[in-house]
Design a protein around this motif. Structure first.
Motif, PDB file in Angstrom:
ATOM      1  N   SER A  88      12.718   5.128  -2.357  1.00  0.00           N
ATOM      2  CA  SER A  88      12.536   5.940  -1.318  1.00  0.00           C
ATOM      3  C   SER A  88      13.983   6.359  -0.820  1.00  0.00           C
ATOM      4  N   LEU A  89      14.855   5.568  -0.711  1.00  0.00           N
ATOM      5  CA  LEU A  89      16.216   6.236  -0.356  1.00  0.00           C
ATOM      6  C   LEU A  89      16.956   7.229  -1.104  1.00  0.00           C
ATOM      7  N   MET A  90      16.585   7.322  -2.404  1.00  0.00           N
ATOM      8  CA  MET A  90      17.032   8.286  -3.337  1.00  0.00           C
ATOM      9  C   MET A  90      16.194   9.578  -3.450  1.00  0.00           C
ATOM     10  N   ALA A  91      14.758   9.257  -2.877  1.00  0.00           N
ATOM     11  CA  ALA A  91      13.992  10.728  -2.985  1.00  0.00           C
ATOM     12  C   ALA A  91      14.140  11.545  -1.766  1.00  0.00           C
ATOM     13  N   ARG A  92      13.318  12.462  -1.987  1.00  0.00           N
ATOM     14  CA  ARG A  92      13.310  13.474  -0.615  1.00  0.00           C
ATOM     15  C   ARG A  92      12.471  12.672   0.373  1.00  0.00           C
ATOM     16  N   GLY A  93      13.425  12.766   1.452  1.00  0.00           N
ATOM     17  CA  GLY A  93      12.947  12.051   2.824  1.00  0.00           C
ATOM     18  C   GLY A  93      13.742  11.007   3.316  1.00  0.00           C
ATOM     19  N   GLY A  94      14.759  10.634   1.985  1.00  0.00           N
ATOM     20  CA  GLY A  94      15.644   9.491   2.159  1.00  0.00           C
ATOM     21  C   GLY A  94      16.991  10.175   2.726  1.00  0.00           C
ATOM     22  N   VAL A  95      18.029   9.743   1.870  1.00  0.00           N
ATOM     23  CA  VAL A  95      19.555   9.883   2.321  1.00  0.00           C
ATOM     24  C   VAL A  95      19.817  11.261   2.430  1.00  0.00           C
ATOM     25  N   VAL A  96      19.490  12.141   1.255  1.00  0.00           N
ATOM     26  CA  VAL A  96      19.742  13.490   1.333  1.00  0.00           C
ATOM     27  C   VAL A  96      18.876  14.084   2.485  1.00  0.00           C
ATOM     28  N   THR A  97      17.748  14.092   2.631  1.00  0.00           N
ATOM     29  CA  THR A  97      17.265  14.742   3.688  1.00  0.00           C
ATOM     30  C   THR A  97      17.517  14.400   4.922  1.00  0.00           C
ATOM     31  N   ILE A  98      17.983  13.339   5.385  1.00  0.00           N
ATOM     32  CA  ILE A  98      18.655  12.882   6.538  1.00  0.00           C
ATOM     33  C   ILE A  98      19.981  13.609   6.829  1.00  0.00           C
ATOM     34  N   LEU A  99      20.785  13.667   5.708  1.00  0.00           N
ATOM     35  CA  LEU A  99      22.042  14.505   6.085  1.00  0.00           C
ATOM     36  C   LEU A  99      21.933  15.895   6.153  1.00  0.00           C
ATOM     37  N   GLN A 100      20.949  16.412   5.443  1.00  0.00           N
ATOM     38  CA  GLN A 100      20.534  17.741   5.343  1.00  0.00           C
ATOM     39  C   GLN A 100      20.065  18.176   6.676  1.00  0.00           C
ATOM     40  N   THR A 101      19.240  17.342   7.241  1.00  0.00           N
ATOM     41  CA  THR A 101      18.770  17.708   8.580  1.00  0.00           C
ATOM     42  C   THR A 101      19.701  17.797   9.748  1.00  0.00           C
ATOM     43  N   TRP A 102      20.608  16.781   9.691  1.00  0.00           N
ATOM     44  CA  TRP A 102      21.740  16.959  10.559  1.00  0.00           C
ATOM     45  C   TRP A 102      22.537  17.812  10.252  1.00  0.00           C
ATOM     46  N   LEU A 103      22.677  18.439   9.128  1.00  0.00           N
ATOM     47  CA  LEU A 103      23.512  19.432   8.840  1.00  0.00           C
ATOM     48  C   LEU A 103      22.865  20.865   9.369  1.00  0.00           C
ATOM     49  N   VAL A 104      21.555  21.060   9.305  1.00  0.00           N
ATOM     50  CA  VAL A 104      20.846  22.124   9.947  1.00  0.00           C
ATOM     51  C   VAL A 104      20.978  22.018  11.404  1.00  0.00           C
ATOM     52  N   ASP A 105      20.904  20.936  11.965  1.00  0.00           N
ATOM     53  CA  ASP A 105      21.017  20.839  13.524  1.00  0.00           C
ATOM     54  C   ASP A 105      22.354  21.554  13.908  1.00  0.00           C
ATOM     55  N   TRP A 106      23.276  21.096  13.163  1.00  0.00           N
ATOM     56  CA  TRP A 106      24.572  21.445  13.486  1.00  0.00           C
ATOM     57  C   TRP A 106      24.788  23.089  13.469  1.00  0.00           C
ATOM     58  N   HIS A 107      24.294  23.563  12.258  1.00  0.00           N
ATOM     59  CA  HIS A 107      24.395  24.929  11.982  1.00  0.00           C
ATOM     60  C   HIS A 107      23.495  25.751  12.974  1.00  0.00           C
ATOM     61  N   GLU A 108      22.353  25.269  13.516  1.00  0.00           N
ATOM     62  CA  GLU A 108      21.616  25.811  14.729  1.00  0.00           C
ATOM     63  C   GLU A 108      22.440  25.837  15.709  1.00  0.00           C
ATOM     64  N   HIS A 143      29.126  18.036  20.331  1.00  0.00           N
ATOM     65  CA  HIS A 143      27.772  17.939  20.158  1.00  0.00           C
ATOM     66  C   HIS A 143      26.908  16.603  20.892  1.00  0.00           C
ATOM     67  N   SER A 144      25.925  17.046  21.919  1.00  0.00           N
ATOM     68  CA  SER A 144      25.371  16.060  22.856  1.00  0.00           C
ATOM     69  C   SER A 144      24.737  14.771  21.798  1.00  0.00           C
ATOM     70  N   ALA A 145      24.335  15.184  20.526  1.00  0.00           N
ATOM     71  CA  ALA A 145      23.666  14.306  19.789  1.00  0.00           C
ATOM     72  C   ALA A 145      24.286  13.447  19.097  1.00  0.00           C
ATOM     73  N   PHE A 146      25.592  13.537  19.144  1.00  0.00           N
ATOM     74  CA  PHE A 146      26.530  12.984  18.145  1.00  0.00           C
ATOM     75  C   PHE A 146      26.166  11.366  18.019  1.00  0.00           C
TER      76      PHE A 146
END
Length: 217
Positions: A88-108, A143-146
């Protein structure tokens, strides 16, 4: 009459959002202290590359002898034993998704274009870590959510480490804020903000709080 300046006793010195430590003179105006920024950088650096934690998860998919890991049936003929936690950590929704979600947040937050993902999940993990590390100075400063970012990344790295080393997860402790709110922490919690009264506790302070009443917890 001239107004008297505010006395030092009336001034509350700014603190680091994630850990509650008082900011140094050269850190004033930042969301997080440089120690928390360095901790985030050190944590992120554990994930990428062929020898990183994310790649090592693949070596922990098959349970060893005597393991009580569940057997996952992939077909009607032969069941395939797979450890679900590292999967579950390796799949979509795991580690990579968590990192990408934060990167999207920072870009926005910065008004940048949505980041694009390329390659397989390992390559996407490496790309996301690189981009997050490049922008850590900005995030820790503005970033207030750091604090939430640091907590989530630290948590997922600890999960990866436990799957690789077999270490048992830390047991959560329920402590009581004077306002009556129950806070759940572990012995390694860097700090926490009470959701009831918004008081920021440093690590040593939150561990000094009394244990919460069992009924309330």
């Amino acid at each position: 009459m001239h107004d008297h300046p505010t006395s030092p006793d009336q001034y509350e010195w700014p603190t680091c959002g994630p850990c509650g430590r008082q900011l140094r003179q050269d850190e004033l105006g930042r969301v997080a202290c440089r120690l928390c920024q360095e901790r985030a950088d050190t944590t992120l650096r554990q994930l990428p590359g062929p020898g990183g934690l994310y790649a090592q998860l693949a070596t922990r998919l098959t349970p060893g002898r005597g393991s009580d890991a569940p057997v996952v049936t992939m077909s009607r003929t032969a069941p395939l034993p797979v450890r679900l936690e590292p999967l579950s950590l390796m799949a979509r929704g795991g580690v990579v998704t968590i990192l990408q979600t934060w990167l999207v947040d920072w870009h926005e937050t910065l008004g940048w274009r949505h980041p694009r993902w390329e390659g397989n999940l390992q390559q996407q993990c490496d790309q996301a870590v690189k981009a997050l590390r490049i922008n850590l100075e900005w995030a820790a400063g503005e970033h207030s959510a750091f604090g939430d970012f640091l907590h989530e990344v630290t948590s997922v790295v600890r999960q990866c480490e436990r799957q690789i080393t077999g270490e048992r997860p830390e047991r959560p402790i329920a402590v009581a804020c004077p306002c009556g709110t129950t806070l759940r922490v572990t012995v390694s919690t860097p700090g926490i903000r009470c959701r009831g009264c918004a008081t920021q506790y440093a690590r040593s302070e939150v561990l000094d709080l009394p244990l919460a009443d069992r009924a309330a917890a």
